[in-house]
Design an enzyme around this catalytic site. Structure first.
Site, PDB file in Angstrom:
ATOM      1  N   HIS A  58     -34.833  68.481  15.400  1.00  0.00           N
ATOM      2  CA  HIS A  58     -33.620  69.183  15.880  1.00  0.00           C
ATOM      3  C   HIS A  58     -33.132  70.173  14.828  1.00  0.00           C
ATOM      4  CE1 HIS A  58     -29.775  68.965  18.431  1.00  0.00           C
ATOM      5  NE2 HIS A  58     -29.551  69.904  17.510  1.00  0.00           N
ATOM      6  N   HIS A  60     -31.625  74.593  14.655  1.00  0.00           N
ATOM      7  CA  HIS A  60     -31.303  75.839  15.385  1.00  0.00           C
ATOM      8  C   HIS A  60     -31.792  76.996  14.529  1.00  0.00           C
ATOM      9  CE1 HIS A  60     -28.393  73.986  18.314  1.00  0.00           C
ATOM     10  NE2 HIS A  60     -28.477  73.033  17.392  1.00  0.00           N
ATOM     11  N   HIS A 212     -27.924  67.984  23.682  1.00  0.00           N
ATOM     12  CA  HIS A 212     -26.837  67.697  22.755  1.00  0.00           C
ATOM     13  C   HIS A 212     -25.921  66.752  23.523  1.00  0.00           C
ATOM     14  CE1 HIS A 212     -28.352  71.107  20.540  1.00  0.00           C
ATOM     15  NE2 HIS A 212     -27.427  70.990  19.620  1.00  0.00           N
ATOM     16  N   GLU A 215     -21.519  64.652  21.145  1.00  0.00           N
ATOM     17  CA  GLU A 215     -21.347  65.046  19.735  1.00  0.00           C
ATOM     18  C   GLU A 215     -19.851  65.180  19.461  1.00  0.00           C
ATOM     19  OE1 GLU A 215     -23.281  68.670  18.565  1.00  0.00           O
ATOM     20  OE2 GLU A 215     -23.039  68.260  16.423  1.00  0.00           O
ATOM     21  N   ASP A 311     -30.763  70.003  11.845  1.00  0.00           N
ATOM     22  CA  ASP A 311     -29.783  70.648  12.736  1.00  0.00           C
ATOM     23  C   ASP A 311     -29.411  72.064  12.287  1.00  0.00           C
ATOM     24  OD1 ASP A 311     -28.176  71.008  14.920  1.00  0.00           O
ATOM     25  OD2 ASP A 311     -26.711  69.467  14.424  1.00  0.00           O
ATOM     26  N   TRP A 317     -21.749  75.983  11.905  1.00  0.00           N
ATOM     27  CA  TRP A 317     -21.518  74.556  12.115  1.00  0.00           C
ATOM     28  C   TRP A 317     -21.596  73.769  10.806  1.00  0.00           C
ATOM     29  CZ3 TRP A 317     -23.386  77.911  15.544  1.00  0.00           C
ATOM     30  CH2 TRP A 317     -22.919  77.839  16.867  1.00  0.00           C
TER      31      TRP A 317
HETATM   32 FE   FE2 Z   1     -27.715  71.042  17.415  1.00  0.00          FE
END
Ligand code: FE2
Length: 416
Positions: A58, A60, A212, A215, A311, A317
């Protein structure tokens, strides 16, 4: 092609052995391979821990190194603020810029022994700028890394205009996995509807699924039950992943334990992002503050497949991150209270085998006939590798060295 023998390898912490590689495949394991292939080139791994390549289930890659991109400063450090800030700034991105940043991250991942990656790509963009860039990158780097692309609607199937249609179009363009974010939709009903839509698309286009999911610290966020149900009733056991599931850390035990039996029936994969969610969650707590971690220990005890993933690398984020899954393992074990000697000795699976299982990689691990893909860590055993967050000093793919690192030398002037 000639045979190469790797000797003195501590494969999967099971003790020293040797193995032979020919034409990019493992052809034999055992201490007697040297006698059998006397003309072979021999590489001495000097007793170092040798494991399959790291699998990051996972990340991005379209967001990497964009932490400074949103014009608004992050104030709350929450997931929902980051999504809003991203929405305001993503229009400015170009394919060339996305590629430039993604290549930096991929090179960093390769330097840490990662050879398998699942990247979510935001498709709530009618121009598909990031998806087009990532489809090209996937092809370009395939000799170094297998990349799975998730058609991920960052702003929702229904909360974003025609998000569901954009996900479908992304699958037609070549995305490998159906994504979703049910806890971001406006209502509980829309969230469930988005999960249902995701499953319809996965079956229509024969794709894997990775949502997702929950979360949030909201103990009422329970989309994981919908994902388990749709997986089970559609016979998609093993093909679905629930990423994050942070809310599980806040569920009452009666509900959590009921769900364990359902998760097992669905053979659901769980992906946990320790540093990311440690940073993003607990933001509405004063003290005590929650840790943003799913029930890794209980899921594992129940035989469910859990992996740890990066991630984010420096995006709206999460400001840090470097693609080193040994760092995620370190955090994951701490946050999950999984630090008995046995748990530590067995923990590398969270960033290797378990991630690969989630990605449904078939040709993985030390078996005759499998692709000769493996990494060597700069420690002799699993416990010390975890304790010292060991460096990957060698990464071999299809029998070829794709990364090699000089082990760190420490020069001292100690007089004791
Ligand atoms: Fe994510």
């Amino acid at each position: 092609m000639s045979v190469t023998i790797y000797k003195n390898a501590n494969i999967d912490n099971q003790g020293l052995t040797s193995f032979a590689v020919e034409n990019g495949k493992f052809i034999k394991f055992g201490k007697d391979v040297e006698q059998e292939y006397q003309d072979a080139k021999v590489v001495d791994l000097q007793g170092k821990l040798t494991v399959p390549p790291f699998a990051d289930a996972h990340i991005h890659l379209d967001y990497v190194y964009t932490a400074s991109l949103p014009s608004k400063e992050t104030a709350s450090g929450t997931l929902f603020e980051a999504i809003d800030n991203w929405s305001d700034s993503k229009d400015k991105l170009t394919e060339a810029e996305i590629k430039r940043r993604a290549y930096i991250a991929i090179k960093q991942q390769i330097s840490h022994g990662v050879q398998y990656v699942r990247t979510h790509i935001d498709v709530t963009d009618p121009k598909f700028t990031a998806l087009k860039a990532m489809l090209e990158i996937k092809e370009q780097v395939k000799d170094y890394m297998d990349i799975q692309i998730v058609a991920f609607p960052q702003e929702g199937y229904f909360a974003y205009k025609d998000g569901d249609k954009l996900v479908e179009e992304a699958l037609k363009m070549g995305a490998d996995v159906v994504g979703g974010i049910p806890h971001f939709e406006f209502t509980r009903e829309d969230g469930v509807r988005s999960v249902q839509k995701g499953f319809e698309l996965a079956m229509k286009y024969d794709k894997l699924l990775d949502f997702h999911c929950d979360e949030t610290d909201d103990d009422q966020s329970r989309f994981v039950e919908s994902i388990a149900a749709f997986t089970y009733f559609n016979g998609l056991q093993g093909r679905t992943a629930a990423s994050h599931t942070c809310a599980m850390g806040s569920y009452n035990n009666a509900y959590a334990f009921k769900m364990m039996t359902k998760f097992k029936k669905a053979n659901l994969n769980f992906i946990v992002c320790p540093t990311e969610n440690c940073y993003l969650q607990g933001r509405y707590d004063t003290y005590p503050k929650r840790r943003g971690i799913s029930r890794v220990d209980e899921l594992t005890e129940n035989g469910l497949n859990v992996s740890f993933a990066q991630d984010s690398i420096s995006d709206p984020w999460y400001p840090l991150g470097n693609g080193n899954l040994m760092h995620q393992l370190d955090f994951g074990l701490h946050l999950s209270h999984m630090m008995s000697v046995e748990q530590i000795n067995n923990s590398l699976k969270f960033v290797t085998y378990n991630g690969a299982k989630t990605l449904c990689v078939k040709d993985y691990g030390f078996k005759v006939g499998n692709s000769a893909n493996f990494v060597v860590l700069n420690e002799d055993n699993a416990f010390d590798a975890v304790r010292n967050t060991a460096s990957t000093i060698l990464s071999v793919r299809n029998g070829n060295i794709i990364m090699q690192k000089e082990p760190e030398k420490v020069l001292t002037t100690y007089k004791f």
